[in-house]
Write a protein that holds these residues in place. Structure first.
Motif, mmCIF file in Angstrom:
data_model
loop_
_atom_site.group_PDB
_atom_site.id
_atom_site.type_symbol
_atom_site.label_atom_id
_atom_site.label_comp_id
_atom_site.label_asym_id
_atom_site.label_seq_id
_atom_site.Cartn_x
_atom_site.Cartn_y
_atom_site.Cartn_z
ATOM 1 N N LEU A 14 -5.172 7.106 4.432
ATOM 2 C CA LEU A 14 -3.801 7.107 3.923
ATOM 3 C C LEU A 14 -2.895 6.197 4.739
ATOM 4 C CD1 LEU A 14 -3.290 10.886 3.101
ATOM 5 C CD2 LEU A 14 -3.319 8.995 1.475
ATOM 6 N N ASN A 15 -3.159 6.089 6.035
ATOM 7 C CA ASN A 15 -2.363 5.220 6.901
ATOM 8 C C ASN A 15 -3.309 4.323 7.701
ATOM 9 O OD1 ASN A 15 -0.198 4.048 8.139
ATOM 10 N ND2 ASN A 15 0.126 5.714 9.598
ATOM 11 N N HIS A 46 -8.207 7.900 -5.499
ATOM 12 C CA HIS A 46 -7.543 8.922 -4.684
ATOM 13 C C HIS A 46 -6.212 8.368 -4.192
ATOM 14 C CE1 HIS A 46 -8.968 6.691 -1.153
ATOM 15 N NE2 HIS A 46 -10.158 6.699 -1.725
ATOM 16 N N HIS A 47 -5.446 9.201 -3.488
ATOM 17 C CA HIS A 47 -4.077 8.817 -3.118
ATOM 18 C C HIS A 47 -4.009 7.557 -2.250
ATOM 19 C CE1 HIS A 47 0.177 9.470 -2.977
ATOM 20 N NE2 HIS A 47 0.164 9.337 -1.667
ATOM 21 N N ALA A 48 -4.979 7.344 -1.391
ATOM 22 C CA ALA A 48 -4.957 6.151 -0.523
ATOM 23 C C ALA A 48 -5.253 4.869 -1.291
ATOM 24 C CB ALA A 48 -5.955 6.314 0.623
ATOM 25 N N HIS A 107 0.885 -1.158 0.000
ATOM 26 C CA HIS A 107 0.000 0.000 0.000
ATOM 27 C C HIS A 107 0.926 1.212 0.000
ATOM 28 C CE1 HIS A 107 -2.710 2.944 2.195
ATOM 29 N NE2 HIS A 107 -3.327 2.681 1.041
ATOM 30 N N ARG A 108 0.847 2.048 -1.040
ATOM 31 C CA ARG A 108 1.801 3.136 -1.250
ATOM 32 C C ARG A 108 1.916 4.085 -0.056
ATOM 33 N NH1 ARG A 108 6.264 4.198 -3.102
ATOM 34 N NH2 ARG A 108 5.804 3.704 -5.247
ATOM 35 N N SER A 109 0.850 4.658 0.422
ATOM 36 C CA SER A 109 0.944 5.719 1.426
ATOM 37 C C SER A 109 1.327 5.219 2.812
ATOM 38 C CB SER A 109 -0.347 6.532 1.490
ATOM 39 O OG SER A 109 -1.450 5.719 1.801
ATOM 40 N N SER A 110 1.026 3.985 3.153
ATOM 41 C CA SER A 110 1.354 3.478 4.495
ATOM 42 C C SER A 110 2.582 2.577 4.507
ATOM 43 C CB SER A 110 0.171 2.696 5.074
ATOM 44 O OG SER A 110 -0.012 1.469 4.375
ATOM 45 N N LYS A 170 -3.605 3.699 -3.821
ATOM 46 C CA LYS A 170 -2.432 3.313 -4.607
ATOM 47 C C LYS A 170 -1.760 2.099 -3.973
ATOM 48 C CE LYS A 170 -1.475 7.721 -6.725
ATOM 49 N NZ LYS A 170 -0.401 8.624 -7.143
#
Length: 174
Positions: free
Chosen positions: A119-120, A134-136, A10-13, A138
């Protein structure tokens, strides 16, 4: 021919995708969750297996069990917030592709998300399909250090070469 063996991040976390409970041989319908544990990484390994005639879509296979990622209902036209699970069946409703924007796209058009869209997200957050980008949302395929890799197999040529003889005649006028 299957792609390289790696991990889903998971990109953001930075969390890894795990089978819920951490089994190396999860049963059918075991949920995919996000977790920050990298010990016993062998149970987390996946690879992309192209599906013949499906373009850039294929199966995401859990290496140690041979099971593949499915929408929980197994359908191509699954609804919003459909959970992702491991299952032994292979069919059109279990096809996914990786895109350049670090999205894992289901053949039906929805993309991977952490449940709740944070996101996290916390440990044991379920992975699901949703239409928002959205960003989360990714995810990417990489090695255990988190270095991004292509999930796709190296291209190959098959067939045989045949010698073709051709003669071209030019009449030049000077």
């Amino acid at each position: 021919m299957a792609g390289p063996i790696g991990y889903l991040f998971h990109r953001s976390s930075g969390k890894l995708v795990h089978p819920k409970g951490g089994s190396s041989d999860p049963g059918n319908n075991t949920s995919l969750v996000l977790y920050d544990d990298r010990s016993n990484a062998g149970r987390l390994q996946v690879r992309f297996v192209p599906a013949e005639g499906s373009g850039h879509f294929g199966y995401i296979q859990h290496v140690s069990s041979g099971k593949i990622v499915h929408p929980q209902d197994g359908r191509l036209d699954c609804g919003e917030n459909t959970h992702l699970v491991y299952h032994s069946d292979r069919h059109g409703g279990a096809l996914f592709a990786f895109n350049e924007g670090e999205r894992i796209v289901h053949k039906g058009g929805k993309i991977w998300h952490p449940e709740g869209g944070a996101l996290n997200p916390g440990n044991d957050t379920l992975c699901l399909l949703h239409s928002d980008a959205h960003h989360a949302a990714k995810f990417y395929f990489g090695d255990l250090n988190g270095t991004k890799m292509s999930p796709y197999p190296d291209p190959s040529l098959s067939g045989s070469w045949e010698m073709v003889k051709a003669f071209i005649s030019h009449d030049f006028v000077i």
